[in-house]
Design an enzyme around this catalytic site. Sequence first.
Site, short mmCIF file in Angstrom:
data_model
loop_
_atom_site.label_atom_id
_atom_site.label_comp_id
_atom_site.label_asym_id
_atom_site.label_seq_id
_atom_site.Cartn_x
_atom_site.Cartn_y
_atom_site.Cartn_z
N SER A 195 -6.99 19.28 -22.90
CA SER A 195 -7.35 19.10 -21.59
C SER A 195 -7.40 17.67 -21.18
O SER A 195 -7.57 17.41 -19.95
CB SER A 195 -8.75 19.52 -21.20
OG SER A 195 -9.87 18.91 -22.24
N LYS A 212 -11.71 10.49 -18.16
CA LYS A 212 -11.48 11.77 -17.95
C LYS A 212 -12.41 12.46 -16.71
O LYS A 212 -13.68 12.08 -16.70
CB LYS A 212 -11.47 12.48 -19.12
CG LYS A 212 -10.92 13.93 -18.92
CD LYS A 212 -10.89 14.69 -20.41
CE LYS A 212 -10.42 16.04 -20.56
NZ LYS A 212 -10.60 16.68 -22.08
N SER A 228 -8.20 19.09 -27.44
CA SER A 228 -7.88 18.48 -26.19
C SER A 228 -7.43 16.89 -25.93
O SER A 228 -7.07 16.45 -25.02
CB SER A 228 -8.94 18.69 -25.06
OG SER A 228 -9.28 20.10 -24.74
#
Length: 473
Positions: free
Chosen positions: A156, A81, A180
């Site tokens: 996210s 990520k 997330s």
Amino acid sequence: MAGDVGLTHMSACDVVDLLNRGEVTPLDCLDALEARMAIVEGAVNALPILCFDRAYDQAHRLMQRPPGSRGRLAGLPVPIKDLTDVAGVRTTYGSTIFADHIPDKSDILVETIEAEGGVIYAKSNTPEFGAGGNTFNDVFGTTLNPWNTKLSAAGSSGGAAVALATGTAWVAQGSDLGGSLRNPASFCGVVGLRPSPGRVASDKAAKIDSLLSVKGPMGRCVEDTALLLDAMTGESPADPLSLPRTENFLAAARSGWRPARVAFSADLGITPVDPEVAAICRAAATRFSEMGTIVEEAHPDLSEAHDTFQVMRGMAFASSYAELLKRHRDQMKPEVVWNIEKGLSYSMADVIRAENNRAAMFHRMNAFFDTYDLLLCPATIVAAYPASERYVKECAGYTFSNYVEWLAIAYAITLTTSPAISLPCGFTSDGRPVGLQIVGRGRAEGHVLAAARALELILDLRPVTPIDPRSPD
């Protein structure tokens, strides 16, 4: 099998088995991913940063060791990520402030994954500083949901979830503060696990003892998610909360453990929920009865969750980004500015109230698990919404007061420190995935994974992904 896109449709566990037997190489896996990305990535924007040259170099180094001795991942490629540093690879945190940032050192987590034979080949898209449940930013744009490219992938860890759903990743690393890992897993029809704090060691910044944000694994199925968790765990002196590696989570997922009694709640008593989402999750939860489990409607008292999370989240954003706000306010999205300023506005009385309420919720949840083995609820209160909308503003006739309140069904669990997994459990009438959240007692990831795998086999949704992106036009 070089460039064989069919390899990307296999499970991570099956690919690792092939790698360990020497029937495919890490180079074959990277070739397959490049070929698959050429087909699907342009439609979804999941992996905007690529580092294949670095990955091929790492693969060649791994191949100097014999198959079967290359770590738990054995040369399996893993995307990271874009909130997590990878040495020598552009890392933007979704912010134009860091658009050209290239860190010299990798996060502890990346080093752990690489030590277990993971090969880093890409960074997955994230909203600015991971803020919000929709993956868009001014550096790379919006990540789109492959089930319907007009819809949000959530956030996210939206890029990670979409890469899994489209077959440009077998497993993916993400992080979770207010859902997330769980929210994008639910929207994209994959699995996302929020581990207990400390289970995965990572670099610490402003608040070294935070229990809110954790890093964790995502996969297309429970076993793949457990495989990556095994490759992420371990103690580090650089992370004061980190726990020693004491359990094999893939073995736990396959252990056959079944819960004796579980509780289901459609709303945890704190949030509106779309009626169709609630019905799909309830139907999935009742299927635990097919394995002899008692299923009852119940939930602990989490009524302080909204105020507590807002204060704790505000403190986290203020401690992490207040200095950046002074210098780069015009480069920050309004929701991030709002969060930082809210954090700066809180008094010591607010902090004391939030800490006391969080402790109370923690103790109630722990007591709840004296009666129930697991708590089940929706992972998100809605299915995927239009990507053009920054966040969910209304649900079931209720209008939310801010851009994160719609995430309460996830962030309430965050506050209790319980591990939680989002498991695909069905589809809305118009074909949008829905995830069931399975929550366990603190540090009981093994039971959460075992129960999720048992239900996954009953629901029989494992073969659904990867898919080619679907446009409604």
